[in-house]
Motif scaffolding. Structure first.
Motif, PDB file in Angstrom:
ATOM      1  N   SER A 194      91.739   7.494 -54.483  1.00 12.64           N
ATOM      2  CA  SER A 194      91.552   6.357 -55.383  1.00 12.64           C
ATOM      3  C   SER A 194      90.085   6.259 -55.742  1.00 12.64           C
ATOM      4  O   SER A 194      89.225   6.620 -54.939  1.00 12.64           O
ATOM      5  CB  SER A 194      91.942   5.039 -54.699  1.00 12.64           C
ATOM      6  N   ILE A 195      89.837   5.724 -56.934  1.00 13.52           N
ATOM      7  CA  ILE A 195      88.466   5.366 -57.307  1.00 13.52           C
ATOM      8  C   ILE A 195      88.516   3.921 -57.780  1.00 13.52           C
ATOM      9  O   ILE A 195      89.365   3.556 -58.614  1.00 13.52           O
ATOM     10  CB  ILE A 195      87.915   6.316 -58.384  1.00 13.52           C
ATOM     11  N   SER A 196      87.645   3.097 -57.219  1.00 12.99           N
ATOM     12  CA  SER A 196      87.708   1.686 -57.565  1.00 12.99           C
ATOM     13  C   SER A 196      86.774   1.388 -58.741  1.00 12.99           C
ATOM     14  O   SER A 196      85.961   2.226 -59.127  1.00 12.99           O
ATOM     15  CB  SER A 196      87.408   0.822 -56.346  1.00 12.99           C
ATOM     16  N   LEU A 201      84.565   5.856 -54.018  1.00 12.48           N
ATOM     17  CA  LEU A 201      85.609   6.867 -53.830  1.00 12.48           C
ATOM     18  C   LEU A 201      86.357   6.614 -52.535  1.00 12.48           C
ATOM     19  O   LEU A 201      85.739   6.415 -51.482  1.00 12.48           O
ATOM     20  CB  LEU A 201      84.947   8.257 -53.753  1.00 12.48           C
ATOM     21  N   ILE A 202      87.668   6.629 -52.600  1.00 15.08           N
ATOM     22  CA  ILE A 202      88.477   6.560 -51.384  1.00 15.08           C
ATOM     23  C   ILE A 202      89.142   7.932 -51.251  1.00 15.08           C
ATOM     24  O   ILE A 202      89.886   8.363 -52.138  1.00 15.08           O
ATOM     25  CB  ILE A 202      89.525   5.418 -51.462  1.00 15.08           C
ATOM     26  N   ASN A 203      88.828   8.605 -50.167  1.00 10.48           N
ATOM     27  CA  ASN A 203      89.359   9.964 -49.961  1.00 10.48           C
ATOM     28  C   ASN A 203      89.497  10.204 -48.455  1.00 10.48           C
ATOM     29  O   ASN A 203      89.155   9.341 -47.636  1.00 10.48           O
ATOM     30  CB  ASN A 203      88.429  10.987 -50.619  1.00 10.48           C
ATOM     31  N   LYS A 229      93.823   8.571 -60.968  1.00 12.32           N
ATOM     32  CA  LYS A 229      93.365   8.247 -59.607  1.00 12.32           C
ATOM     33  C   LYS A 229      92.467   7.005 -59.604  1.00 12.32           C
ATOM     34  O   LYS A 229      91.913   6.640 -58.565  1.00 12.32           O
ATOM     35  CB  LYS A 229      92.597   9.433 -59.016  1.00 12.32           C
ATOM     36  N   PHE A 230      92.252   6.416 -60.777  1.00 14.68           N
ATOM     37  CA  PHE A 230      91.435   5.191 -60.844  1.00 14.68           C
ATOM     38  C   PHE A 230      92.344   3.993 -60.615  1.00 14.68           C
ATOM     39  O   PHE A 230      93.463   3.932 -61.142  1.00 14.68           O
ATOM     40  CB  PHE A 230      90.726   5.098 -62.205  1.00 14.68           C
ATOM     41  N   SER A 231      91.852   3.044 -59.847  1.00 15.05           N
ATOM     42  CA  SER A 231      92.719   1.953 -59.390  1.00 15.05           C
ATOM     43  C   SER A 231      92.603   0.698 -60.265  1.00 15.05           C
ATOM     44  O   SER A 231      91.597  -0.018 -60.192  1.00 15.05           O
ATOM     45  CB  SER A 231      92.353   1.596 -57.946  1.00 15.05           C
ATOM     46  N   PRO A 232      93.622   0.395 -61.070  1.00 12.84           N
ATOM     47  CA  PRO A 232      93.540  -0.790 -61.940  1.00 12.84           C
ATOM     48  C   PRO A 232      93.482  -2.095 -61.155  1.00 12.84           C
ATOM     49  O   PRO A 232      92.855  -3.053 -61.597  1.00 12.84           O
ATOM     50  CB  PRO A 232      94.818  -0.716 -62.788  1.00 12.84           C
TER      51      PRO A 232
END
Ligand code: RUB
Length: 306
Positions: A194-196, A201-203, A229-232
């Motif tokens: 995820s990318i906020s 970065l969440i990995n 992978k971007f988090s709405p």
């Protein structure tokens, strides 16, 4: 719902893993499932669709590719079931094709950042990160890779096998050797779960240690991430949930039983703040992490309800 449940189970047990693969599998499972609902009235169809979407989304909490893929696949504006199935099948087709093409585009854009002679460090097993590395190799660049083991599930073993089969010289290290080895590295390339909206970065757990070591050694870290992978939901102030997995992955249950004063924590992901990231390579271009909002607004294609 048997096949959909099977896919959900495979995601849960990590037979299907990696944010991209999870997303594609979920989209396909939803498409196949709705095909079995032809005889239902639309209202019931919609209820079943939501239930199936929830089953898939509930399997693993961190990779936002999963809810994004499900949301992009399930949406329809049909007034009868046949049209709804048709729309959902087209959505799935589009998502799966785009996901596949995105990997190629990320490879091409990211490979521009890799030079002849580079040593690249990577973590866990990311198809997007490997696409960059393989593309650079295909371009004839003389590169080598340092791959971390990625405890506790050792996805690094998948990575070294893949790189070996591709003919790319690769060195396997244990996770705790990251800082010592960083001085031999030119560039760090990792994937994303995820990318906020703030560009964090969440990995895979340990990614932030690579980032810290890279910054200390003045090496760049680039992230390979499809726009999905971007988090709405981070736009609404929500944090990305970090999955806690079973202690069995870390220590034998029988040994743990003998140690009543010991507990085990097994977080599967960590957060790397934006300031440690040089660039995020997406299929629509290379962006600094500060542009995460723009990607969410202009490219993801999901409406965000506040
Ligand atoms: C995999 C992992 C990967 C990202 C990106 O974690 O952290 O770096 O999912 O992978 P897990 P990809 O093994 O727990 O699923 O680029 O393949 O989407």
């Amino acid at each position: 719902m048997e096949d959909l449940n099977t896919t959900a189970e495979k995601i849960k047990t990590m037979e299907i893993r990696g944010a991209g693969r999870i997303a594609v599998a979920a989209s396909a499972a939803l498409r196949d499932y709705v095909m079995t609902l032809k005889s239902l009235p639309l209202s019931e169809f919609n209820v079943k669709l939501e239930e199936a979407a929830k089953t898939l989304v509930d399997t693993r909490p961190t990779a936002v590719s999963l809810p994004n893929a499900v949301a992009l696949t399930k949406r329809h504006s049909a007034t009868n079931v046949y049209d709804a199935i048709d729309e959902i099948a087209k959505n799935a087709e589009k998502f799966i094709t785009n996901a596949d093409q995105a990997l190629g585009k990320i490879g091409k854009i990211g490979a521009e950042r890799i030079h002849d002679g580079d040593v690249i460090m990577t973590h866990c097993n990311s198809h997007a990160a490997l696409s960059i590395i393989k593309t650079a190799f295909d371009q004839g660049k003389d590169i080598s890779v340092i791959a971390t083991e990625s405890r506790p599930r050792r996805q690094g073993f998948i990575t070294i096998r893949e790189l070996n089969d591709y003919g790319i010289p690769t060195t396997l290290i244990v996770d705790s050797a990251v800082r010592l080895t960083m001085k031999e590295v030119d560039l760090v390339v990792v994937g994303a779960d995820s990318i906020s909206v703030n560009g964090a970065l969440i990995n895979k757990i340990g990614t932030s240690q690579l980032a810290l070591a890279a910054q200390e050694a003045r090496r760049n870290l680039i992230v390979a991430a499809e726009t999905y992978k971007f988090s709405p939901r981070t736009l609404l102030g929500e944090m990305v949930e970090i999955e806690d997995r079973s202690s069995d992955e870390v220590i034998d249950a029988d040994i743990l039983k003998e140690l009543p004063n010991v507990k085990v924590r097994n977080p599967a992901f960590d957060v790397t703040p934006a300031e440690y990231i040089d660039l995020i390579i997406t299929e629509v271009g290379a962006f600094p992490p500060a542009m995460a909002f723009t990607i969410l607004r202009d490219y993801l294609g999901l409406e965000i309800e506040v």
